[in-house]
Every structure is written in structure tokens, then in C-alpha cells.
Design an enzyme around this catalytic site. Structure first.
Site, PDB file in Angstrom:
ATOM      1  N   HIS A  74       1.054 -13.201 -50.510  1.00 47.33           N
ATOM      2  CA  HIS A  74       2.349 -13.108 -50.539  1.00 47.33           C
ATOM      3  C   HIS A  74       2.749 -11.539 -51.397  1.00 47.33           C
ATOM      4  CE1 HIS A  74       4.287 -16.568 -49.107  1.00 47.33           C
ATOM      5  NE2 HIS A  74       3.777 -17.173 -49.650  1.00 47.33           N
TER       6      HIS A  74
ATOM      7  N   GLN B 132       8.541 -14.502 -53.024  1.00 51.50           N
ATOM      8  CA  GLN B 132       9.254 -15.786 -52.548  1.00 51.50           C
ATOM      9  C   GLN B 132      10.489 -16.087 -53.083  1.00 51.50           C
ATOM     10  OE1 GLN B 132       5.479 -18.062 -52.742  1.00 51.50           O
ATOM     11  NE2 GLN B 132       6.299 -18.888 -50.962  1.00 51.50           N
TER      12      GLN B 132
ATOM     13  N   CYS C 104       3.635 -23.346 -46.190  1.00 47.35           N
ATOM     14  CA  CYS C 104       4.197 -22.286 -46.978  1.00 47.35           C
ATOM     15  C   CYS C 104       5.632 -22.723 -47.286  1.00 47.35           C
ATOM     16  CB  CYS C 104       4.033 -21.065 -46.301  1.00 47.35           C
ATOM     17  SG  CYS C 104       4.698 -19.699 -47.289  1.00 47.35           S
ATOM     18  N   LEU C 105       6.066 -22.596 -48.586  1.00 44.61           N
ATOM     19  CA  LEU C 105       7.522 -23.023 -49.020  1.00 44.61           C
ATOM     20  C   LEU C 105       8.476 -21.997 -48.348  1.00 44.61           C
ATOM     21  CD1 LEU C 105       7.027 -23.788 -52.622  1.00 44.61           C
ATOM     22  CD2 LEU C 105       6.936 -25.254 -50.772  1.00 44.61           C
TER      23      LEU C 105
ATOM     24  N   GLY D 192       1.947 -23.561 -55.715  1.00 44.06           N
ATOM     25  CA  GLY D 192       1.757 -22.164 -55.864  1.00 44.06           C
ATOM     26  C   GLY D 192       3.353 -21.596 -55.634  1.00 44.06           C
TER      27      GLY D 192
ATOM     28  N   HIS E 298      -3.621 -17.382 -50.696  1.00 48.08           N
ATOM     29  CA  HIS E 298      -2.352 -17.646 -50.175  1.00 48.08           C
ATOM     30  C   HIS E 298      -1.285 -16.863 -51.217  1.00 48.08           C
ATOM     31  CE1 HIS E 298       0.559 -20.039 -48.174  1.00 48.08           C
ATOM     32  NE2 HIS E 298       1.450 -19.685 -49.110  1.00 48.08           N
ATOM     33  N   GLU E 299      -1.318 -16.901 -52.558  1.00 49.36           N
ATOM     34  CA  GLU E 299      -0.241 -16.368 -53.346  1.00 49.36           C
ATOM     35  C   GLU E 299      -0.490 -14.980 -53.491  1.00 49.36           C
ATOM     36  OE1 GLU E 299       2.058 -18.175 -53.885  1.00 49.36           O
ATOM     37  OE2 GLU E 299       1.090 -20.186 -53.347  1.00 49.36           O
TER      38      GLU E 299
END
Ligand code: K1U
Ligand code: ZN
Length: 167
Positions: free
Chosen positions: A139, A50, A92-93, A45, A135-136
Site C-alpha cells: 500500500h 488507505q 483488502c479493506l 492491518g 500487503h501493507e
């Protein structure tokens, strides 16, 4: 085109995103670039903040970066959460060092969003898809998964990161 991913503790990750008011070709290009960036970074994702864009846009592919067979793009996603919870294992990226931790999440979600043609989407999700969507959408609110962990775990992670950043 590959985009650069903003990483913690960059304060841009804590800014809430604005709703998309019009689906334009520029937005479609951003979504395509986000998908390419997500696959390249080996994620399932990616949310627009981000990559430094504060718009309510996410891309998700829970089939994984190798299969790449279930890409979804959601504009202005809104979740309704189940009361039942699950313990997810998250990374997480945007969180350096490959740090992962358990997070308590709703077990199921109802998703309302729009697609890139402006059509409404309504979906009931569970498992990895439900966790990834939470999670997304976090963000988009300026929240990271490390905001959900205990203060002890968070202090340990922050201390490790500070040490790593000094090197
Ligand atoms: O938003 C992001 O930073 C992407 C993040 C999403 C996510 C991970 C774990 C749980 C929920 C949401 C990632 O994709 S980290 C990479 C990852 O966990 C993974 C990669 C390939 C296959 C399976 C998992
Ligand atoms: Zn993330």
C-alpha cells in the site's frame, strides 16, 4: 476517531507514500485513529494511504479484531524478502465487495522500521504476520493485492465492480 477508508478505483491508492521525517504527536494521533479504524472495519492491518495520508505508516494486529491483543505500529517499514514463497489468501479493506484471491508472497520477511518513539525495530516474521506486512508495505508503494493477480481474474473483478457501481 474513526477515519474513512479510501476504496478502489480511487487513484489516491496508487500514489507512493513519503517517508516520515519526524515522529510527532500528530503522527501518534493518526496511528491511534488508524488502529481504531482497522478494528472497526474488522481488518488485521491498515496503511496510512488507505485513509488518504501519504506517509509511510502502518498498523497491524494479526491477533484479529476480536482479540485485539497484538497491535504493532511501524514507521518507515522496509522489508527484506525470503526467496521461498507461499500462497496467501488475501482481501483488502480498500477493495470493495469482499473480493479475495490467492497471492504469491515471500514466506518470510525481515522487517526494519521505527516505533512511535523513534526507536529502531528489527524483526524476522513468517506466516500471517509476514504476509500482512507485505500487503501493507505494498500500500505504501501504491500497489494493491489485485495488482498481483492474473489479468483474467483482474478483468473479471473490474467488470463486476463496474456493474456494481452503476447500480
Ligand atoms: O490492508 C488492508 O486492507 C487490511 C487487510 C490486510 C490483509 C488481509 C489478508 C491478508 C493480508 C493482509 C485485511 O485485514 S482484510 C480482513 C482479513 O483478511 C481478516 C480479518 C480478520 C481476521 C483475519 C483476516
Ligand atoms: Zn489492503
Amino acid at each position: 476517531m474513526l477515519l474513512s477508508i479510501v476504496t478502489y478505483p480511487d487513484r489516491r491508492l496508487a500514489i507512493p507514500s513519503h517517508p516520515v521525517t519526524e515522529v510527532t504527536d500528530e503522527l501518534r494521533t493518526l496511528a491511534a485513529n488508524m488502529a481504531e479504524t482497522m478494528y472497526e472495519a474488522e481488518g488485521i492491518g491498515l496503511a496510512a494511504p488507505q485513509v488518504g495520508v501519504h506517509l509511510q505508516l502502518i498498523v497491524v494486529d494479526t491477533s484479529g479484531p476480536e482479540k485485539r491483543e497484538a497491535l504493532e505500529v511501524y514507521v518507515n517499514p522496509v522489508l527484506t524478502l525470503s526467496i521461498e514463497t507461499t500462497d496467501s489468501d488475501e482481501g483488502c479493506l480498500s477493495v470493495p465487495g469482499g473480493y479475495r484471491s490467492k497471492v504469491k508472497r515471500a514466506a518470510r520477511v525481515h522487517l526494519s522500521a521505527q516505533d512511535l518513539d523513534g526507536n529502531p525495530i528489527e524483526r524476522d516474521l513468517e506466516g500471517t504476520e509476514a504476509v500482512c506486512l507485505q500487503h501493507e508495505t505494498d500500500h505504501l508503494k501504491g500497489v494493491l493485492f489485485i495488482d498481483h493477480i492474473s489479468s483474467l481474474k483482474r478483468s473479471l473483478y473490474d467488470a463486476k465492480l463496474r456493474k456494481f457501481m452503476k447500480k
